[in-house]
Design a protein around this motif. Structure first.
Motif, PDB file in Angstrom:
ATOM      1  N   GLU A 183     -10.661  59.374 -51.435  1.00 23.02           N
ATOM      2  CA  GLU A 183     -10.159  60.730 -51.677  1.00 23.02           C
ATOM      3  C   GLU A 183      -9.071  61.091 -50.671  1.00 23.02           C
ATOM      4  OE1 GLU A 183     -13.265  63.649 -51.621  1.00 23.02           O
ATOM      5  OE2 GLU A 183     -13.890  63.232 -53.686  1.00 23.02           O
ATOM      6  N   HIS A 299     -17.897  67.445 -49.355  1.00 24.92           N
ATOM      7  CA  HIS A 299     -16.845  66.575 -48.827  1.00 24.92           C
ATOM      8  C   HIS A 299     -15.875  67.415 -48.006  1.00 24.92           C
ATOM      9  CE1 HIS A 299     -17.095  62.866 -51.695  1.00 24.92           C
ATOM     10  NE2 HIS A 299     -17.851  62.736 -50.625  1.00 24.92           N
ATOM     11  N   HIS A 316     -14.611  70.438 -50.560  1.00 25.31           N
ATOM     12  CA  HIS A 316     -15.186  70.839 -51.851  1.00 25.31           C
ATOM     13  C   HIS A 316     -16.648  70.437 -51.940  1.00 25.31           C
ATOM     14  CE1 HIS A 316     -13.476  66.775 -52.231  1.00 25.31           C
ATOM     15  NE2 HIS A 316     -14.516  66.522 -53.007  1.00 25.31           N
ATOM     16  N   GLU A 318     -19.431  68.928 -54.621  1.00 24.55           N
ATOM     17  CA  GLU A 318     -19.590  68.252 -55.906  1.00 24.55           C
ATOM     18  C   GLU A 318     -21.039  68.424 -56.342  1.00 24.55           C
ATOM     19  OE1 GLU A 318     -18.224  64.193 -55.769  1.00 24.55           O
ATOM     20  OE2 GLU A 318     -16.402  64.730 -54.665  1.00 24.55           O
TER      21      GLU A 318
HETATM   22 ZN   LIG Z   1     -15.216  64.603 -53.166  1.00 23.40          ZN
END
Ligand SMILES: [Zn+2]
Ligand SMILES: [Zn+2]
Ligand SMILES: [Zn+2]
Length: 352
Positions: A183, A299, A316, A318
Protein backbone atom coordinates in the motif's frame (compact mmCIF):
# COMPACT_ATOMS: atom_id res chain seq x y z
CA UNK A 1 -29.37 -6.81 -15.93
CA UNK A 2 -27.28 -9.81 -16.93
CA UNK A 3 -25.12 -9.55 -13.88
CA UNK A 4 -21.49 -8.54 -13.63
CA UNK A 5 -18.66 -10.77 -14.74
CA UNK A 6 -15.38 -8.91 -14.54
CA UNK A 7 -11.97 -8.89 -12.93
CA UNK A 8 -11.51 -5.65 -11.02
CA UNK A 9 -8.06 -4.37 -10.15
CA UNK A 10 -7.50 -2.95 -6.68
CA UNK A 11 -6.14 0.57 -7.34
CA UNK A 12 -4.20 0.65 -4.06
CA UNK A 13 -2.61 -2.80 -4.39
CA UNK A 14 -2.74 -3.62 -8.15
CA UNK A 15 -1.48 -7.16 -7.59
CA UNK A 16 -4.71 -7.82 -5.70
CA UNK A 17 -7.61 -8.39 -8.04
CA UNK A 18 -11.15 -9.52 -7.50
CA UNK A 19 -13.44 -11.53 -9.74
CA UNK A 20 -16.91 -10.01 -9.44
CA UNK A 21 -19.35 -12.69 -10.55
CA UNK A 22 -22.98 -11.87 -9.83
CA UNK A 23 -24.87 -14.11 -12.26
CA UNK A 24 -28.06 -15.30 -10.59
CA UNK A 25 -27.74 -18.51 -8.64
CA UNK A 26 -23.97 -18.34 -8.79
CA UNK A 27 -22.55 -19.35 -5.44
CA UNK A 28 -18.93 -20.38 -5.89
CA UNK A 29 -18.20 -19.64 -2.25
CA UNK A 30 -19.60 -21.47 0.70
CA UNK A 31 -21.59 -19.28 3.05
CA UNK A 32 -20.17 -18.68 6.52
CA UNK A 33 -22.85 -18.78 9.22
CA UNK A 34 -23.20 -15.84 11.60
CA UNK A 35 -21.51 -16.44 14.96
CA UNK A 36 -24.01 -17.01 17.74
CA UNK A 37 -24.22 -13.77 19.69
CA UNK A 38 -23.43 -14.07 23.37
CA UNK A 39 -25.08 -10.90 24.62
CA UNK A 40 -24.55 -11.62 28.31
CA UNK A 41 -23.23 -8.67 30.32
CA UNK A 42 -21.12 -10.74 32.70
CA UNK A 43 -19.94 -14.34 32.67
CA UNK A 44 -18.47 -15.79 35.87
CA UNK A 45 -15.85 -17.97 34.22
CA UNK A 46 -14.68 -15.34 31.66
CA UNK A 47 -11.16 -14.08 32.49
CA UNK A 48 -11.91 -10.73 30.76
CA UNK A 49 -15.02 -9.99 32.81
CA UNK A 50 -14.83 -7.53 35.76
CA UNK A 51 -13.89 -9.25 39.00
CA UNK A 52 -11.63 -11.75 37.23
CA UNK A 53 -8.73 -9.34 36.62
CA UNK A 54 -6.34 -11.68 38.46
CA UNK A 55 -6.78 -14.28 35.70
CA UNK A 56 -5.16 -12.08 33.03
CA UNK A 57 -1.60 -10.75 32.87
CA UNK A 58 -1.23 -7.47 34.82
CA UNK A 59 -3.09 -4.37 33.63
CA UNK A 60 -1.00 -2.11 31.38
CA UNK A 61 -3.66 0.56 31.22
CA UNK A 62 -7.22 0.92 32.41
CA UNK A 63 -9.67 3.70 31.74
CA UNK A 64 -10.89 5.26 33.90
CA UNK A 65 -7.90 4.67 36.18
CA UNK A 66 -10.04 4.57 39.33
CA UNK A 67 -13.38 2.95 39.92
CA UNK A 68 -14.96 0.57 37.45
CA UNK A 69 -12.75 0.23 34.39
CA UNK A 70 -14.49 0.54 31.00
CA UNK A 71 -11.51 -0.42 28.81
CA UNK A 72 -8.49 -2.43 29.95
CA UNK A 73 -5.20 -3.24 28.17
CA UNK A 74 -3.16 -6.30 29.15
CA UNK A 75 -0.35 -8.30 27.60
CA UNK A 76 -1.62 -11.20 25.55
CA UNK A 77 -1.31 -14.42 27.52
CA UNK A 78 -0.51 -16.30 24.31
CA UNK A 79 1.57 -13.80 22.34
CA UNK A 80 2.51 -14.53 18.73
CA UNK A 81 5.59 -12.32 19.17
CA UNK A 82 7.56 -11.36 22.30
CA UNK A 83 10.29 -8.89 23.29
CA UNK A 84 12.17 -11.09 25.74
CA UNK A 85 15.26 -13.04 24.70
CA UNK A 86 15.92 -11.36 21.30
CA UNK A 87 17.65 -13.62 18.76
CA UNK A 88 19.77 -12.64 15.75
CA UNK A 89 18.45 -13.12 12.22
CA UNK A 90 19.28 -16.40 10.52
CA UNK A 91 20.27 -17.08 6.94
CA UNK A 92 21.50 -20.37 5.51
CA UNK A 93 21.10 -20.94 1.79
CA UNK A 94 17.46 -20.43 0.96
CA UNK A 95 16.42 -20.52 4.58
CA UNK A 96 15.95 -17.02 5.94
CA UNK A 97 14.36 -16.02 9.22
CA UNK A 98 13.92 -12.90 11.32
CA UNK A 99 13.34 -13.09 15.08
CA UNK A 100 9.62 -13.02 15.97
CA UNK A 101 10.34 -10.02 18.14
CA UNK A 102 7.67 -7.57 19.20
CA UNK A 103 4.80 -6.97 21.60
CA UNK A 104 1.34 -8.46 21.58
CA UNK A 105 -1.27 -6.65 23.65
CA UNK A 106 -4.92 -7.25 24.18
CA UNK A 107 -7.53 -4.53 24.62
CA UNK A 108 -10.66 -5.53 26.50
CA UNK A 109 -12.99 -3.20 24.59
CA UNK A 110 -15.73 -2.98 27.19
CA UNK A 111 -16.58 -4.32 30.63
CA UNK A 112 -19.76 -5.88 29.21
CA UNK A 113 -18.96 -9.37 28.02
CA UNK A 114 -20.98 -9.65 24.82
CA UNK A 115 -21.62 -6.06 23.77
CA UNK A 116 -21.21 -5.42 20.02
CA UNK A 117 -19.36 -2.39 18.63
CA UNK A 118 -22.55 -0.73 17.39
CA UNK A 119 -24.13 -1.12 20.84
CA UNK A 120 -21.34 0.80 22.56
CA UNK A 121 -21.98 4.48 23.35
CA UNK A 122 -20.29 6.86 20.87
CA UNK A 123 -18.10 8.37 23.58
CA UNK A 124 -17.03 4.90 24.67
CA UNK A 125 -15.97 4.05 21.10
CA UNK A 126 -14.11 7.35 20.93
CA UNK A 127 -12.25 6.46 24.13
CA UNK A 128 -11.43 3.05 22.65
CA UNK A 129 -9.80 4.66 19.60
CA UNK A 130 -7.97 7.08 21.90
CA UNK A 131 -6.63 4.10 23.89
CA UNK A 132 -5.44 2.47 20.66
CA UNK A 133 -3.77 5.71 19.56
CA UNK A 134 -2.09 6.07 22.97
CA UNK A 135 -0.83 2.48 23.12
CA UNK A 136 0.50 2.63 19.54
CA UNK A 137 2.39 5.78 20.44
CA UNK A 138 3.85 4.22 23.60
CA UNK A 139 4.84 0.96 21.94
CA UNK A 140 6.79 2.89 19.31
CA UNK A 141 8.32 5.33 21.80
CA UNK A 142 9.40 2.59 24.23
CA UNK A 143 11.34 0.48 21.74
CA UNK A 144 13.43 1.74 18.83
CA UNK A 145 13.24 -1.59 17.07
CA UNK A 146 9.46 -1.32 16.63
CA UNK A 147 8.59 0.01 13.19
CA UNK A 148 4.93 -0.78 12.92
CA UNK A 149 1.92 -1.51 15.13
CA UNK A 150 -1.10 -3.30 13.74
CA UNK A 151 -4.36 -2.79 15.65
CA UNK A 152 -7.19 -5.13 14.78
CA UNK A 153 -10.32 -6.81 16.01
CA UNK A 154 -11.61 -10.29 15.24
CA UNK A 155 -15.20 -11.24 15.86
CA UNK A 156 -16.36 -14.83 15.54
CA UNK A 157 -14.39 -18.08 15.19
CA UNK A 158 -14.17 -17.81 11.37
CA UNK A 159 -12.51 -14.41 11.85
CA UNK A 160 -10.01 -15.88 14.30
CA UNK A 161 -11.49 -14.80 17.64
CA UNK A 162 -10.88 -17.42 20.33
CA UNK A 163 -12.33 -15.42 23.25
CA UNK A 164 -15.97 -14.40 23.31
CA UNK A 165 -15.53 -11.32 25.50
CA UNK A 166 -15.33 -8.30 23.21
CA UNK A 167 -11.67 -7.45 22.63
CA UNK A 168 -9.16 -6.03 20.15
CA UNK A 169 -5.47 -6.68 19.75
CA UNK A 170 -2.29 -4.81 18.97
CA UNK A 171 0.84 -6.38 17.56
CA UNK A 172 4.04 -4.30 17.43
CA UNK A 173 6.62 -5.53 14.93
CA UNK A 174 10.22 -4.73 13.96
CA UNK A 175 9.28 -5.08 10.27
CA UNK A 176 6.63 -3.49 8.08
CA UNK A 177 4.50 -6.36 6.77
CA UNK A 178 4.22 -6.86 3.02
CA UNK A 179 0.53 -5.89 2.87
CA UNK A 180 1.20 -2.46 4.20
CA UNK A 181 4.47 -2.11 2.25
CA UNK A 182 2.50 -2.71 -0.94
CA UNK A 183 0.00 0.00 0.00
CA UNK A 184 2.79 2.40 0.94
CA UNK A 185 4.90 1.74 -2.18
CA UNK A 186 2.05 1.98 -4.60
CA UNK A 187 0.47 5.07 -3.06
CA UNK A 188 3.91 6.72 -3.12
CA UNK A 189 4.32 5.90 -6.80
CA UNK A 190 0.85 7.27 -7.50
CA UNK A 191 1.76 10.44 -5.63
CA UNK A 192 4.97 10.87 -7.65
CA UNK A 193 3.07 10.50 -10.90
CA UNK A 194 -0.03 12.56 -10.08
CA UNK A 195 1.03 14.80 -7.21
CA UNK A 196 -1.96 13.57 -5.19
CA UNK A 197 -2.75 11.04 -2.50
CA UNK A 198 -4.45 8.01 -4.07
CA UNK A 199 -6.82 7.65 -1.09
CA UNK A 200 -7.90 11.32 -1.31
CA UNK A 201 -8.43 10.74 -5.04
CA UNK A 202 -10.49 7.65 -4.32
CA UNK A 203 -12.76 9.64 -1.97
CA UNK A 204 -13.13 12.48 -4.51
CA UNK A 205 -13.95 10.10 -7.34
CA UNK A 206 -16.47 8.19 -5.24
CA UNK A 207 -18.21 11.45 -4.41
CA UNK A 208 -18.15 13.16 -7.80
CA UNK A 209 -17.45 10.84 -10.73
CA UNK A 210 -20.41 10.24 -12.98
CA UNK A 211 -20.50 8.94 -16.55
CA UNK A 212 -22.54 7.04 -19.09
CA UNK A 213 -20.58 5.09 -21.70
CA UNK A 214 -22.34 4.09 -24.90
CA UNK A 215 -21.52 1.40 -27.39
CA UNK A 216 -20.17 2.93 -30.62
CA UNK A 217 -21.92 0.34 -32.78
CA UNK A 218 -25.38 0.09 -31.28
CA UNK A 219 -25.66 3.24 -29.21
CA UNK A 220 -26.74 1.18 -26.24
CA UNK A 221 -25.57 2.06 -22.77
CA UNK A 222 -22.42 0.05 -22.07
CA UNK A 223 -21.77 1.20 -18.56
CA UNK A 224 -22.98 3.71 -16.04
CA UNK A 225 -21.07 5.19 -13.14
CA UNK A 226 -23.24 7.14 -10.70
CA UNK A 227 -21.87 9.71 -8.28
CA UNK A 228 -21.89 8.38 -4.75
CA UNK A 229 -22.80 4.81 -5.70
CA UNK A 230 -19.87 3.41 -3.64
CA UNK A 231 -20.43 5.67 -0.63
CA UNK A 232 -21.91 3.92 2.40
CA UNK A 233 -22.06 6.86 4.82
CA UNK A 234 -20.31 10.13 5.60
CA UNK A 235 -20.07 12.64 8.40
CA UNK A 236 -18.09 15.90 8.75
CA UNK A 237 -14.72 14.13 9.26
CA UNK A 238 -15.01 10.55 8.00
CA UNK A 239 -16.37 8.61 5.08
CA UNK A 240 -17.27 4.94 4.60
CA UNK A 241 -16.63 3.63 1.10
CA UNK A 242 -17.28 0.29 -0.55
CA UNK A 243 -14.11 -0.59 -2.51
CA UNK A 244 -14.71 -0.90 -6.27
CA UNK A 245 -12.67 -4.13 -6.14
CA UNK A 246 -14.10 -5.45 -2.84
CA UNK A 247 -12.56 -8.79 -1.87
CA UNK A 248 -15.46 -9.61 0.44
CA UNK A 249 -19.15 -9.10 -0.25
CA UNK A 250 -19.64 -6.62 2.59
CA UNK A 251 -16.14 -5.16 2.88
CA UNK A 252 -16.13 -1.46 3.83
CA UNK A 253 -13.29 1.05 4.23
CA UNK A 254 -13.53 4.00 6.61
CA UNK A 255 -11.19 6.95 6.03
CA UNK A 256 -10.78 10.48 7.36
CA UNK A 257 -11.94 12.86 4.62
CA UNK A 258 -8.98 15.21 5.22
CA UNK A 259 -5.59 13.90 4.24
CA UNK A 260 -3.93 12.22 7.26
CA UNK A 261 -1.17 9.64 6.98
CA UNK A 262 -0.53 8.84 10.62
CA UNK A 263 -3.34 7.69 12.91
CA UNK A 264 -1.27 8.88 15.89
CA UNK A 265 -1.79 12.45 14.69
CA UNK A 266 -5.59 12.11 14.44
CA UNK A 267 -7.12 14.67 16.83
CA UNK A 268 -9.98 14.00 19.25
CA UNK A 269 -12.48 15.64 16.92
CA UNK A 270 -11.54 13.17 14.18
CA UNK A 271 -11.71 10.25 16.63
CA UNK A 272 -15.18 11.32 17.70
CA UNK A 273 -16.38 11.23 14.07
CA UNK A 274 -14.50 7.98 13.47
CA UNK A 275 -16.31 6.44 16.45
CA UNK A 276 -19.67 7.65 15.12
CA UNK A 277 -18.87 6.22 11.68
CA UNK A 278 -17.74 2.84 13.01
CA UNK A 279 -20.90 2.63 15.13
CA UNK A 280 -23.05 3.54 12.13
CA UNK A 281 -21.41 1.08 9.70
CA UNK A 282 -21.35 -1.79 12.21
CA UNK A 283 -25.02 -1.11 12.98
CA UNK A 284 -25.84 -1.31 9.27
CA UNK A 285 -23.92 -4.59 8.91
CA UNK A 286 -25.72 -5.98 11.94
CA UNK A 287 -29.14 -5.04 10.56
CA UNK A 288 -28.33 -6.63 7.20
CA UNK A 289 -26.37 -9.69 8.30
CA UNK A 290 -27.07 -10.34 11.99
CA UNK A 291 -24.08 -11.37 14.12
CA UNK A 292 -21.73 -11.42 11.17
CA UNK A 293 -18.17 -12.57 11.81
CA UNK A 294 -15.66 -9.92 10.81
CA UNK A 295 -12.16 -8.53 11.02
CA UNK A 296 -11.50 -4.85 11.50
CA UNK A 297 -7.97 -3.60 10.89
CA UNK A 298 -6.29 -0.23 11.13
CA UNK A 299 -3.65 0.69 8.55
CA UNK A 300 -1.61 3.73 9.50
CA UNK A 301 1.71 5.06 8.22
CA UNK A 302 4.43 3.25 10.16
CA UNK A 303 6.38 5.24 12.72
CA UNK A 304 9.73 4.17 11.31
CA UNK A 305 10.92 3.21 7.87
CA UNK A 306 8.09 4.54 5.72
CA UNK A 307 10.61 6.64 3.76
CA UNK A 308 8.58 9.83 3.67
CA UNK A 309 5.02 8.70 3.03
CA UNK A 310 3.31 11.55 4.91
CA UNK A 311 1.92 13.05 1.69
CA UNK A 312 1.10 9.82 -0.09
CA UNK A 313 -0.30 7.46 2.55
CA UNK A 314 -3.69 7.91 4.22
CA UNK A 315 -4.74 5.94 7.31
CA UNK A 316 -7.89 3.86 7.10
CA UNK A 317 -9.94 1.12 8.69
CA UNK A 318 -10.70 -2.01 6.69
CA UNK A 319 -13.81 -3.89 7.80
CA UNK A 320 -14.07 -7.35 6.26
CA UNK A 321 -17.18 -9.32 7.23
CA UNK A 322 -16.57 -13.05 6.75
CA UNK A 323 -19.64 -14.18 4.88
CA UNK A 324 -17.81 -16.84 2.89
CA UNK A 325 -14.86 -19.20 3.07
CA UNK A 326 -12.07 -18.83 0.49
CA UNK A 327 -12.01 -21.81 -1.90
CA UNK A 328 -9.16 -23.61 -3.64
CA UNK A 329 -9.65 -21.31 -6.59
CA UNK A 330 -8.98 -18.30 -4.41
CA UNK A 331 -6.04 -19.82 -2.58
CA UNK A 332 -4.58 -21.08 -5.84
CA UNK A 333 -5.10 -17.98 -7.94
CA UNK A 334 -4.92 -15.19 -5.38
CA UNK A 335 -8.05 -13.92 -7.10
CA UNK A 336 -10.86 -13.23 -4.64
CA UNK A 337 -14.35 -14.12 -5.83
CA UNK A 338 -17.13 -11.75 -4.85
CA UNK A 339 -20.68 -12.68 -5.84
CA UNK A 340 -22.30 -9.39 -4.82
CA UNK A 341 -21.74 -6.27 -6.91
CA UNK A 342 -20.06 -3.66 -4.69
CA UNK A 343 -22.46 -0.99 -6.01
CA UNK A 344 -25.41 -3.15 -4.93
CA UNK A 345 -23.89 -3.84 -1.50
CA UNK A 346 -23.24 -0.10 -1.02
CA UNK A 347 -26.86 0.68 -1.88
CA UNK A 348 -28.15 -1.90 0.62
CA UNK A 349 -25.78 -0.56 3.29
CA UNK A 350 -26.87 3.04 2.65
CA UNK A 351 -30.50 2.05 3.12
CA UNK A 352 -30.00 -0.23 6.16
ZN1 LIG B 1 -5.08 -0.96 4.01
ZN1 LIG C 1 -16.35 -11.67 29.66
ZN1 LIG D 1 -4.99 11.40 1.38
Amino acid sequence: MAGIREIRINPIIPSESVLIATARGMRPRQAEAPAPRDARVRVDECPFCPGNEAQTPPTILATPERGDWQIRVVRNLYPVVADDDPRPPFQFGLQQAIDGYGRHELIIDHRYHGIALHEMAPDHLQRLFAVIRGRMEQLCAADERIRFVLAFKNFGPAAGASMKHTHSQMIALPVIPQNLLDEIDHSRRYHRRHGRCIFCTLIDEALTFEATLYSKETGEIRRQVRAGELIVARNPRCIAVKPFASRYEWEVYILPTDHQADFLRADDETLSHLAAMVGEVMGKLDRLLGGVQYNLILHSAPRRGCGGCANSFHWHLEITPRTSIPSGFELGSGLFVNTLAPEEAAEQLRRA
